[in-house]
Every structure is written in structure tokens, then in C-alpha cells.
Design a protein around this motif. Structure first.
Motif, PDB file in Angstrom:
ATOM      1  N   MET A 108      -2.771   2.970  -4.164  1.00  0.00           N
ATOM      2  CA  MET A 108      -1.740   1.944  -4.320  1.00  0.00           C
ATOM      3  C   MET A 108      -2.199   0.630  -3.696  1.00  0.00           C
ATOM      4  O   MET A 108      -2.627   0.579  -2.549  1.00  0.00           O
ATOM      5  CB  MET A 108      -0.459   2.434  -3.639  1.00  0.00           C
ATOM      6  CG  MET A 108       0.636   1.412  -3.512  1.00  0.00           C
ATOM      7  SD  MET A 108       1.654   1.315  -4.989  1.00  0.00           S
ATOM      8  CE  MET A 108       3.035   0.375  -4.317  1.00  0.00           C
TER       9      MET A 108
ATOM     10  N   PRO B 277       5.183   4.008  -8.383  1.00  0.00           N
ATOM     11  CA  PRO B 277       3.863   3.629  -7.874  1.00  0.00           C
ATOM     12  C   PRO B 277       2.739   3.834  -8.892  1.00  0.00           C
ATOM     13  O   PRO B 277       1.721   3.129  -8.842  1.00  0.00           O
ATOM     14  CB  PRO B 277       3.671   4.549  -6.658  1.00  0.00           C
ATOM     15  CG  PRO B 277       5.050   4.921  -6.247  1.00  0.00           C
ATOM     16  CD  PRO B 277       5.813   5.031  -7.530  1.00  0.00           C
TER      17      PRO B 277
ATOM     18  N   ARG C 268      -0.174   1.209 -10.038  1.00  0.00           N
ATOM     19  CA  ARG C 268      -1.591   1.564 -10.149  1.00  0.00           C
ATOM     20  C   ARG C 268      -2.139   1.229 -11.540  1.00  0.00           C
ATOM     21  O   ARG C 268      -3.205   0.631 -11.675  1.00  0.00           O
ATOM     22  CB  ARG C 268      -1.772   3.060  -9.868  1.00  0.00           C
ATOM     23  CG  ARG C 268      -1.613   3.465  -8.409  1.00  0.00           C
ATOM     24  CD  ARG C 268      -1.694   4.983  -8.286  1.00  0.00           C
ATOM     25  NE  ARG C 268      -1.988   5.416  -6.943  1.00  0.00           N
ATOM     26  CZ  ARG C 268      -1.103   5.868  -6.074  1.00  0.00           C
ATOM     27  NH1 ARG C 268       0.186   5.908  -6.430  1.00  0.00           N
ATOM     28  NH2 ARG C 268      -1.464   6.261  -4.870  1.00  0.00           N
TER      29      ARG C 268
ATOM     30  N   TYR D 252       0.776  -1.233   0.000  1.00  0.00           N
ATOM     31  CA  TYR D 252       0.000   0.000   0.000  1.00  0.00           C
ATOM     32  C   TYR D 252       0.811   1.290   0.000  1.00  0.00           C
ATOM     33  O   TYR D 252       0.290   2.340  -0.369  1.00  0.00           O
ATOM     34  CB  TYR D 252      -0.918   0.026   1.227  1.00  0.00           C
ATOM     35  CG  TYR D 252      -1.776  -1.195   1.372  1.00  0.00           C
ATOM     36  CD1 TYR D 252      -2.745  -1.506   0.420  1.00  0.00           C
ATOM     37  CD2 TYR D 252      -1.628  -2.049   2.461  1.00  0.00           C
ATOM     38  CE1 TYR D 252      -3.535  -2.632   0.548  1.00  0.00           C
ATOM     39  CE2 TYR D 252      -2.419  -3.184   2.597  1.00  0.00           C
ATOM     40  CZ  TYR D 252      -3.367  -3.468   1.631  1.00  0.00           C
ATOM     41  OH  TYR D 252      -4.155  -4.590   1.760  1.00  0.00           O
TER      42      TYR D 252
ATOM     43  N   ARG E 240       9.192   4.563  -3.368  1.00  0.00           N
ATOM     44  CA  ARG E 240      10.078   5.436  -4.138  1.00  0.00           C
ATOM     45  C   ARG E 240      11.524   5.405  -3.634  1.00  0.00           C
ATOM     46  O   ARG E 240      12.435   5.056  -4.394  1.00  0.00           O
ATOM     47  CB  ARG E 240       9.504   6.851  -4.155  1.00  0.00           C
ATOM     48  CG  ARG E 240       8.193   6.924  -4.937  1.00  0.00           C
ATOM     49  CD  ARG E 240       7.516   8.277  -4.783  1.00  0.00           C
ATOM     50  NE  ARG E 240       6.445   8.414  -5.745  1.00  0.00           N
ATOM     51  CZ  ARG E 240       5.148   8.582  -5.424  1.00  0.00           C
ATOM     52  NH1 ARG E 240       4.792   8.624  -4.156  1.00  0.00           N
ATOM     53  NH2 ARG E 240       4.233   8.689  -6.367  1.00  0.00           N
TER      54      ARG E 240
ATOM     55  N   SER F   5       2.860   3.761  -1.348  1.00  0.00           N
ATOM     56  CA  SER F   5       3.487   4.296  -2.559  1.00  0.00           C
ATOM     57  C   SER F   5       4.673   5.187  -2.222  1.00  0.00           C
ATOM     58  O   SER F   5       5.696   5.163  -2.915  1.00  0.00           O
ATOM     59  CB  SER F   5       2.458   5.069  -3.384  1.00  0.00           C
ATOM     60  OG  SER F   5       1.912   6.147  -2.643  1.00  0.00           O
ATOM     61  N   TRP F   6       4.540   5.972  -1.178  1.00  0.00           N
ATOM     62  CA  TRP F   6       5.631   6.871  -0.805  1.00  0.00           C
ATOM     63  C   TRP F   6       6.863   6.084  -0.374  1.00  0.00           C
ATOM     64  O   TRP F   6       8.000   6.492  -0.619  1.00  0.00           O
ATOM     65  CB  TRP F   6       5.180   7.821   0.297  1.00  0.00           C
ATOM     66  CG  TRP F   6       4.137   8.782  -0.168  1.00  0.00           C
ATOM     67  CD1 TRP F   6       2.796   8.773   0.117  1.00  0.00           C
ATOM     68  CD2 TRP F   6       4.325   9.884  -1.052  1.00  0.00           C
ATOM     69  NE1 TRP F   6       2.155   9.796  -0.525  1.00  0.00           N
ATOM     70  CE2 TRP F   6       3.070  10.502  -1.248  1.00  0.00           C
ATOM     71  CE3 TRP F   6       5.432  10.411  -1.710  1.00  0.00           C
ATOM     72  CZ2 TRP F   6       2.895  11.614  -2.068  1.00  0.00           C
ATOM     73  CZ3 TRP F   6       5.270  11.531  -2.529  1.00  0.00           C
ATOM     74  CH2 TRP F   6       4.014  12.117  -2.686  1.00  0.00           C
TER      75      TRP F   6
ATOM     76  N   ARG G 169      -4.388   9.639  -7.394  1.00  0.00           N
ATOM     77  CA  ARG G 169      -3.992   9.053  -6.111  1.00  0.00           C
ATOM     78  C   ARG G 169      -5.216   8.587  -5.324  1.00  0.00           C
ATOM     79  O   ARG G 169      -5.209   7.514  -4.714  1.00  0.00           O
ATOM     80  CB  ARG G 169      -3.239  10.074  -5.261  1.00  0.00           C
ATOM     81  CG  ARG G 169      -1.941  10.600  -5.823  1.00  0.00           C
ATOM     82  CD  ARG G 169      -1.416  11.666  -4.860  1.00  0.00           C
ATOM     83  NE  ARG G 169      -0.359  12.469  -5.411  1.00  0.00           N
ATOM     84  CZ  ARG G 169       0.925  12.146  -5.399  1.00  0.00           C
ATOM     85  NH1 ARG G 169       1.293  10.990  -4.884  1.00  0.00           N
ATOM     86  NH2 ARG G 169       1.835  12.949  -5.899  1.00  0.00           N
TER      87      ARG G 169
ATOM     88  N   SER H 190      -0.517  -3.208  -4.482  1.00  0.00           N
ATOM     89  CA  SER H 190       0.317  -4.022  -5.357  1.00  0.00           C
ATOM     90  C   SER H 190      -0.313  -5.366  -5.679  1.00  0.00           C
ATOM     91  O   SER H 190      -0.040  -5.945  -6.735  1.00  0.00           O
ATOM     92  CB  SER H 190       1.694  -4.230  -4.724  1.00  0.00           C
ATOM     93  OG  SER H 190       2.565  -4.905  -5.595  1.00  0.00           O
TER      94      SER H 190
END
Length: 222
Positions: free
Chosen positions: A116, A169, A173, A13, A19, A15-16, A111, A118
Motif C-alpha cells: 500500500m 486498499p 494498489r 501506507y 478499511r 491498508s488495514w 500484498r 497511496s
């Protein structure tokens, strides 16, 4: 010397978190990973031990603490990558930073409506015109950067860098929600998913047992 510590959320979950994790792993930076479970009773208390904002990711390198995905990537670029995270050319570097910043601060509808996840697979879920506008803008930007600056590799500026980590991310998505993409985007997604570090992240995400119910249940048409 102690290894740096990267504090992240669930790989499914966060996404941040993906990166900076992807950037560090791709460039072979040796780091310790602490994974905190999002949306759980203990998260709010635990995360404040690592991040003053109460959010992930956060990086600790000795006495240096850095929070926010892009700030961590910038720090890593100076600390371990010898500048390889950005293009060497000044003009390309400026464009790459602008694209990364646009991703960092924009695309709110994308967003919100395509969070997010996966483990997600396409199931007929649809989004509204605002999210489609964001999707179209992302693909237009990818086409421009690949056309004008992508020589020498499969990524937005040829070689993988921070700007690609920022968009990773979005690739997850697009894949999980079955977003229709053009040929340029399809090739770019393939390049991102072929990265060993990206494969490692998604394999680990597939093995997570934790669920955020609101995200996993998101499948109704808009």
C-alpha cells in the motif's frame, strides 16, 4: 457520550487502517482519530497503549476495545450501522462475508509485492506470476459478484458495505502500480474513488510528509 476512538497508521501506507476508517466515515459515524507513524522508533511503544497486538487499527468505544480491521467493521455494523454493512439477503450476506474473509486472509503475493502506498504512481514496476495470480483472482471475484449481486448500485453487492471497505486498499494498489484491469474492475475502482470518504483519505495521505523508505523506493522490476 464520548466519541469512539479509531487508532490508525499513516494514511499513505496502512491498508488495514483504511478499511474500518472508510466504513465509519462513509456511514457518518462520529469518531476521534489517533494517527500513529509506522516504522518509527516510538511506534512500538505507543501502539501498545492502544492495541494488545502492537498493530493498527484499534477501536475504543467506552470500555470496549476491538482490534483487527474486520472485527472493527463487524462491531461497527452492530453498534452503529443497524446491519447495513452487509447485504440484507442471507445468501448474499454469506457470499459477502466469504469474499471479505478471502481478502482478509489471502492474496499474500499481492500484498507483499504491491504494498500500500497511496501517493504512488505507475512507473514501470512489475511483479511476478504469483502476484499476477492474485490480481486475476481479485478481478474474477469482482466480476462474479458484480454480475450476480451488484444490481441496485455500483458496488459488489449494489450498495457500499464492509466487503467493499475490505477491498478498498486493493483499489489503491491497482491504481498506484498501474495494474491492467478489465471493464468491470475499472468501473468498480471508479466507484470506490468517487466516494467522498475515499477522496478524503487520499487527500489526507497526499499531505503526509512521512515516508517509509522501503515502500516508497519499491519500483524495481521483478
Amino acid at each position: 457520550m464520548n466519541r469512539p476512538v479509531l487508532v490508525i497508521g499513516n494514511k499513505n501506507y496502512s491498508s488495514w487502517s483504511l478499511r474500518p476508517w472508510l466504513l465509519l466515515r462513509h456511514f457518518g459515524v462520529d469518531f476521534e482519530e489517533i494517527r500513529l507513524l509506522l516504522d518509527t522508533p516510538g511506534f512500538a511503544t505507543e501502539v501498545l497503549r492502544h492495541s494488545p497486538t502492537g498493530k493498527v487499527p484499534a477501536l475504543h468505544d467506552g470500555e470496549v476495545a476491538v482490534w483487527d480491521s474486520l472485527a472493527i467493521c463487524e462491531y461497527a455494523n452492530e453498534r452503529w450501522l443497524d446491519g447495513r454493512g452487509w447485504p440484507a439477503d442471507l445468501r448474499q450476506r454469506a457470499l459477502a462475508r466469504a469474499a471479505a474473509a478471502e481478502m482478509h486472509s489471502g492474496f499474500t503475493a499481492l500484498r507483499t509485492q504491491l504494498p500500500m502506498n497511496s501517493r504512488r504512481r505507475p512507473d514501470g514496476y512489475r511483479w511476478d506470476a504469483a502476484a499476477q495470480h492474485d490480481i486475476d483472482r481479485v478481478q474474477a471475484l469482482w466480476r462474479q459478484l458484480r454480475r450476480d449481486h451488484g444490481a441496485g448500485g455500483d458496488f459488489l453487492f449494489g450498495r457500499f458495505g464492509i466487503v467493499d471497505a475490505m477491498f478498498a486498499p486493493v483499489a489503491v494498489r491497482f491504481d498506484g502500480y498501474g495494474v491492467a484491469v478489465d471493464d468491470t474492475a475499472a468501473a468498480y475502482l471508479q466507484a470506490l474513488f468517487a466516494l467522498p470518504a475515499m477522496h478524503e483519505w487520499r487527500q489526507a495521505a497526499a499531505q503526509e510528509s512521512e515516508h517509509v523508505a522501503a515502500t516508497d523506493a519499491l519500483s524495481r522490476p521483478l
